[in-house]
Scaffold this active site. Structure first.
Site, PDB file in Angstrom:
ATOM      1  N   ASP A 183       0.215   8.566  -6.703  1.00  0.00           N
ATOM      2  CA  ASP A 183      -0.521   7.922  -5.559  1.00  0.00           C
ATOM      3  C   ASP A 183      -1.328   6.647  -6.244  1.00  0.00           C
ATOM      4  OD1 ASP A 183      -0.992   7.381  -3.038  1.00  0.00           O
ATOM      5  OD2 ASP A 183      -2.468   8.886  -2.700  1.00  0.00           O
ATOM      6  N   LYS A 186       2.289   1.198  -6.324  1.00  0.00           N
ATOM      7  CA  LYS A 186       3.694   1.573  -6.234  1.00  0.00           C
ATOM      8  C   LYS A 186       4.626   1.145  -7.238  1.00  0.00           C
ATOM      9  CE  LYS A 186       1.488   3.263  -3.072  1.00  0.00           C
ATOM     10  NZ  LYS A 186       0.621   4.402  -3.484  1.00  0.00           N
ATOM     11  N   ASP A 211       3.773   9.321  -3.174  1.00  0.00           N
ATOM     12  CA  ASP A 211       3.281   8.924  -1.814  1.00  0.00           C
ATOM     13  C   ASP A 211       3.588   7.546  -1.560  1.00  0.00           C
ATOM     14  OD1 ASP A 211       2.107   9.304   0.667  1.00  0.00           O
ATOM     15  OD2 ASP A 211       0.065   9.045  -0.191  1.00  0.00           O
ATOM     16  N   ASN A 212       3.801   7.161  -0.174  1.00  0.00           N
ATOM     17  CA  ASN A 212       3.956   6.008   0.476  1.00  0.00           C
ATOM     18  C   ASN A 212       5.299   5.108   0.004  1.00  0.00           C
ATOM     19  OD1 ASN A 212       0.566   5.709  -0.578  1.00  0.00           O
ATOM     20  ND2 ASN A 212       1.193   5.568   1.378  1.00  0.00           N
ATOM     21  N   GLU A 241      -1.280   7.217   6.140  1.00  0.00           N
ATOM     22  CA  GLU A 241      -2.594   8.228   6.219  1.00  0.00           C
ATOM     23  C   GLU A 241      -3.610   7.249   7.312  1.00  0.00           C
ATOM     24  OE1 GLU A 241      -2.318   5.486   2.455  1.00  0.00           O
ATOM     25  OE2 GLU A 241      -1.137   7.109   3.499  1.00  0.00           O
TER      26      GLU A 241
END
Length: 259
Positions: A183, A186, A211-212, A241
């Site tokens: 996290d 990226k 994540d993401n 989120e």
């Protein structure tokens, strides 16, 4: 100079864009502009403001209440780029199913994900979390200890992931990891996944969560995970989120070993 007639012709198009992307504009305001303005008005970084809110309102030693307090701050005050409650349930569920002995988190930030995962660990398991920003790490350390987790359960490592990963075995005694949660930046996902492979740190059937991967997205990471032949890959669809209108997701990779 643009004539009024041309300007009026573009007006419906502009209105359509504003309506379609209004949630992203709200996110830009809450996540970037508002934080920037508050930083300059108060002289206190957003992460420290969030910690002061948690310190004032949360119950020490209660991880769930600390997470809930962070959620309240992020919904009603300023946006924090944590995994959040919706995707957090996905992480918790997978942790409970896999029951890993060693967990590696890349990107501690304020410690939200760290507390969430530490609370879901089996007795005797250990979590290593890596954060490159010393100011964020300072906040995270306080949050982790406020939640009641000592250094035997959670070890916070301050440093850049590309430097820390090759040193995990020699300097931190980490022979292999059963569960990885990414996290951080990226653009670093693919690089760090390959570093984990090259350094032989992924245990057989290790789980890697990222994540993401939908927003802001990690396309090269996903392409590699799906085509390299080393992983079974799926994406758990959710929302960003604290922004339910913006689609997002967590990638789940199951490591099958080098081919």
């Amino acid at each position: 100079m643009v004539s009024p007639a041309i300007a009026l012709a573009f007006l419906p198009f502009l209105i359509t864009l504003l309506i379609r992307y209004r949630h992203y504009l709200v996110l830009l305001y809450r996540a970037v502009l508002l934080g920037w303005l508050q930083d300059r008005l108060t002289g206190v970084p957003r992460e420290q403001r969030a910690f002061q809110y948690v310190l004032t309102h949360a119950i020490p030693g209660d991880p769930q209440h600390i997470l809930h307090t962070f959620d309240q701050w992020s919904y009603h005050c300023e946006h924090l780029s944590c995994v959040g409650p919706l995707k957090g349930k996905i992480v918790e569920k997978l942790l409970c199913e896999r029951a890993p002995r060693t967990v590696l988190e890349l990107g501690t930030y304020c410690g939200y994900g760290t507390v969430l995962m530490a609370a879901a660990l089996q007795p005797g398991a250990r979590l290593y979390t890596v954060e490159p920003n010393p100011q964020h790490a300072s906040v995270a350390e306080k949050v982790i200890r406020l939640a009641g987790f000592d250094e035997q359960t959670v070890e916070l490592i301050v440093g850049h992931s590309e430097e820390v990963i090759p040193q995990l075995r020699e300097q931190h005694g980490l022979q292999s990891v059963d569960f990885v949660f990414m996290d951080h930046w990226k653009r670093c996902y693919l690089r760090d996944l390959k570093l984990l492979e090259e350094n032989g740190l992924l245990a057989d059937r290790a789980t890697v969560l990222a994540d993401n991967v939908v927003f802001p997205g990690a396309p090269h990471f996903l392409q590699y995970a799906k085509t390299c032949g080393k992983y079974r890959c799926r994406v758990h669809r959710a929302s960003l989120e604290y922004c339910r209108a913006i689609p997002d997701g967590i990638a789940e990779l199951c490591y099958a070993g080098a081919r």
